[in-house]
Design an enzyme around this catalytic site. Structure first.
Site, PDB file in Angstrom:
ATOM      1  N   ARG A 150     -12.103  14.484   8.411  1.00  0.00           N
ATOM      2  CA  ARG A 150     -12.957  14.919   7.291  1.00  0.00           C
ATOM      3  C   ARG A 150     -14.374  15.164   7.772  1.00  0.00           C
ATOM      4  O   ARG A 150     -14.883  14.425   8.615  1.00  0.00           O
ATOM      5  CB  ARG A 150     -12.989  13.837   6.195  1.00  0.00           C
ATOM      6  CG  ARG A 150     -11.686  13.662   5.491  1.00  0.00           C
ATOM      7  CD  ARG A 150     -11.799  12.622   4.379  1.00  0.00           C
ATOM      8  NE  ARG A 150     -10.550  11.917   4.243  1.00  0.00           N
ATOM      9  CZ  ARG A 150     -10.434  10.600   4.067  1.00  0.00           C
ATOM     10  NH1 ARG A 150     -11.503   9.843   3.979  1.00  0.00           N
ATOM     11  NH2 ARG A 150      -9.243  10.059   3.964  1.00  0.00           N
ATOM     12  N   HIS A 165     -12.979   2.213   0.352  1.00  0.00           N
ATOM     13  CA  HIS A 165     -12.870   1.161   1.374  1.00  0.00           C
ATOM     14  C   HIS A 165     -13.429  -0.166   0.853  1.00  0.00           C
ATOM     15  O   HIS A 165     -13.865  -1.008   1.644  1.00  0.00           O
ATOM     16  CB  HIS A 165     -13.639   1.514   2.670  1.00  0.00           C
ATOM     17  CG  HIS A 165     -13.048   2.638   3.456  1.00  0.00           C
ATOM     18  ND1 HIS A 165     -13.834   3.572   4.076  1.00  0.00           N
ATOM     19  CD2 HIS A 165     -11.775   2.978   3.713  1.00  0.00           C
ATOM     20  CE1 HIS A 165     -13.053   4.455   4.698  1.00  0.00           C
ATOM     21  NE2 HIS A 165     -11.791   4.104   4.480  1.00  0.00           N
ATOM     22  N   GLU A 188      -7.647  -5.812   5.236  1.00  0.00           N
ATOM     23  CA  GLU A 188      -7.629  -5.392   3.831  1.00  0.00           C
ATOM     24  C   GLU A 188      -6.466  -6.013   3.085  1.00  0.00           C
ATOM     25  O   GLU A 188      -6.576  -6.373   1.919  1.00  0.00           O
ATOM     26  CB  GLU A 188      -7.574  -3.861   3.756  1.00  0.00           C
ATOM     27  CG  GLU A 188      -8.849  -3.237   4.287  1.00  0.00           C
ATOM     28  CD  GLU A 188      -8.781  -1.725   4.397  1.00  0.00           C
ATOM     29  OE1 GLU A 188      -8.915  -1.060   3.373  1.00  0.00           O
ATOM     30  OE2 GLU A 188      -8.612  -1.215   5.516  1.00  0.00           O
ATOM     31  N   ARG A 220      -2.560  -2.095  -3.521  1.00  0.00           N
ATOM     32  CA  ARG A 220      -3.805  -1.375  -3.261  1.00  0.00           C
ATOM     33  C   ARG A 220      -3.804  -0.133  -4.153  1.00  0.00           C
ATOM     34  O   ARG A 220      -2.888   0.683  -4.094  1.00  0.00           O
ATOM     35  CB  ARG A 220      -3.858  -0.945  -1.801  1.00  0.00           C
ATOM     36  CG  ARG A 220      -5.091  -0.133  -1.530  1.00  0.00           C
ATOM     37  CD  ARG A 220      -5.107   0.430  -0.148  1.00  0.00           C
ATOM     38  NE  ARG A 220      -6.357   1.145   0.046  1.00  0.00           N
ATOM     39  CZ  ARG A 220      -6.477   2.203   0.812  1.00  0.00           C
ATOM     40  NH1 ARG A 220      -5.452   2.676   1.467  1.00  0.00           N
ATOM     41  NH2 ARG A 220      -7.637   2.797   0.944  1.00  0.00           N
ATOM     42  N   ASN A 222       0.878  -1.170   0.000  1.00  0.00           N
ATOM     43  CA  ASN A 222       0.000   0.000   0.000  1.00  0.00           C
ATOM     44  C   ASN A 222       0.916   1.221   0.000  1.00  0.00           C
ATOM     45  O   ASN A 222       1.471   1.595   1.030  1.00  0.00           O
ATOM     46  CB  ASN A 222      -0.889  -0.037   1.249  1.00  0.00           C
ATOM     47  CG  ASN A 222      -1.851   1.127   1.297  1.00  0.00           C
ATOM     48  OD1 ASN A 222      -1.835   2.001   0.424  1.00  0.00           O
ATOM     49  ND2 ASN A 222      -2.689   1.156   2.310  1.00  0.00           N
TER      50      ASN A 222
END
Ligand code: AMP
Length: 404
Positions: A245, A184, A388, A95, A7
């Site tokens: 956020r 996601h 993940e 990813r 990633n």
């Protein structure tokens, strides 16, 4: 078969190496603060008793190439290594945050895939460029390994137009691909599969609401195993309140900030992405600290938690409405897995919708899958640890097997 998952971010490379025979994690780590003065390389070898043996180094890592080279040296290291030779790594799973409308599934990386990822940069300017750097560096360091891209957006490509098209002039979708994409996806997809195993129900018969609450946060409405709606939009700024956020705000807010506070577009972008969410309300985005402050009677921490969980509850209601019936609500990621208070407040008062949490089960802590609903609850409430990287490794292996 050994698969390395990468990633690659703007200043970091996170990695995990798996032996896919038993889906076993062999090593993991992160090279952080690449091209800064205080770089960190943190590598962990999983020992025979499953405990990590850690190596840490603070030498400056000038760029991603050097970062990945050092990671490879550690993977084959006499003491901290887990393989003899980098040629043992059959494939690299990358990813990639945005696959636009090009990719509904993971894919072997070739020139046209690279071009598609490049074309999608305007939709993910912060994420796709460092993802591409990771791919380019890995291709030179592992010329013999198959490189596979697993996209964060792919899982949501099953949404119907009524869910993904904004009420804007249609040309903006047709010509510019302005639409809801959702993110996601690897996490939502991973916990969907885990829920299927736990509930002993085929995935194509499962209706779920999956709630990923990490530093970024999103929910997905999953009907018969396929995503039909999600809270994030064209970018990851939309939907739930997150660490820094804002999630949903009135689209007219930027005009106001510009007209009345003279803020530039860059300042507004920074405000909504980096200075808002939990941090904007109470000064921290660490949920552990927020809970401690709530327990000590801190007003702003309590307000932040209330706003955060109220938004989740609103979307649970909305997603029940679009799904019709729901087998389970699944909480996952850092906050979803570890914060009973967040889960409790998000599900409070939903008895009429068939959702009843067992407070005792919710407060218990375990490493595996937990079922935290009462026996009479129509909807199951599950806590499922996400993984993940394992999902990316599994998908990478599938793509390779299909191509052989
Ligand atoms: P992630 O992005 O999945 O790594 O999640 C990061 C978030 O998980 C941060 O906001 C952390 O504060 C939160 N988190 C991690 N552990 C806990 C915990 N034990 N209780 C509450 N929140 C936690």
């Amino acid at each position: 078969m050994k698969i390395l998952v990468i990633n690659s971010g703007s200043s970091s490379i996170k990695y995990k190496l798996f032996d896919m025979k038993h889906r076993k994690e062999l090593a993991f780590g992160v090279a952080e603060r690449i091209s800064e003065e205080n770089s960190i390389l943190n590598h962990n070898k999983i020992s025979k008793n499953s405990e990590p043996i850690t190596y840490r180094n603070n030498d400056v890592i000038p760029d991603h190439r050097e970062g990945l080279n050092r990671i490879v040296k550690l993977l084959v290291h006499e003491k901290y290594g887990v393989i003899k030779n980098k040629a043992e790594i059959a494939a690299i799973g990358h990813r990639v945050v945005h696959g636009g409308e090009y990719y509904k599934y993971p894919t072997i990386i070739n020139k046209s895939v690279i071009n598609a990822i490049k074309e999608t940069i305007p939709l993910a300017p912060l994420h796709n460029p460092p993802n591409l750097i990771g791919i380019e560096v890995a291709e030179t360091i592992f010329p013999e390994s198959v490189q596979v891209a697993v996209f964060d957006t792919a899982f949501h490509q099953t949404m119907p137009p009524k869910a993904f098209i904004y009420a804007l002039p249609y040309e903006l979708y047709k010509n510019e691909k302005v639409r809801r994409y959702g993110f996601h996806g690897t996490s939502h997809s991973y916990v969907l599969k885990q829920a299927g195993i736990y509930l002993k129900k085929p995935i194509d018969k499962l209706n779920l609401i999956t709630i990923h609450l990490g530093n970024g946060a999103s929910m997905a409405a999953i009907k018969k195993g396929r995503c039909i709606d999600t809270t994030m939009g064209m970018t990851p700024l939309d939907g739930l309140v997150m660490g820094t956020r804002s999630g949903d705000v009135d689209p007219a807010l930027p005009f106001y900030l510009s007209d009345h506070l003279n803020m530039s577009l860059t300042e507004i972008d920074n405000l909504l992405n980096k200075k808002s969410g939990l941090k904007g309300i109470c000064g921290t985005n660490d949920m552990r600290e927020i809970i401690e402050r709530v327990n000590a009677g801190d007003y702003l921490a309590k307000l932040a938690l209330e706003i955060y969980t109220y938004r989740i509850k609103k979307y649970i209601g909305a997603f029940i409405a679009v799904l019709g019936s729901v087998d389970a609500i699944v909480f996952t990621a850092g906050i979803g897995e570890n914060s009973p208070d967040t889960r409790r407040l998000s599900c409070q008062g939903l008895k009429q919708l068939g959702i009843e949490m067992d407070p005792k089960k919710n407060a218990e802590d375990s490493d595996g899958i937990d079922e935290i609903n009462t026996p009479s609850s129509n909807v199951k409430i599950l806590v499922i640890p996400t993984n993940e990287e394992l999902h990316i490794a599994i998908e990478t292996k599938k793509v390779i097997n299909k191509s052989n």
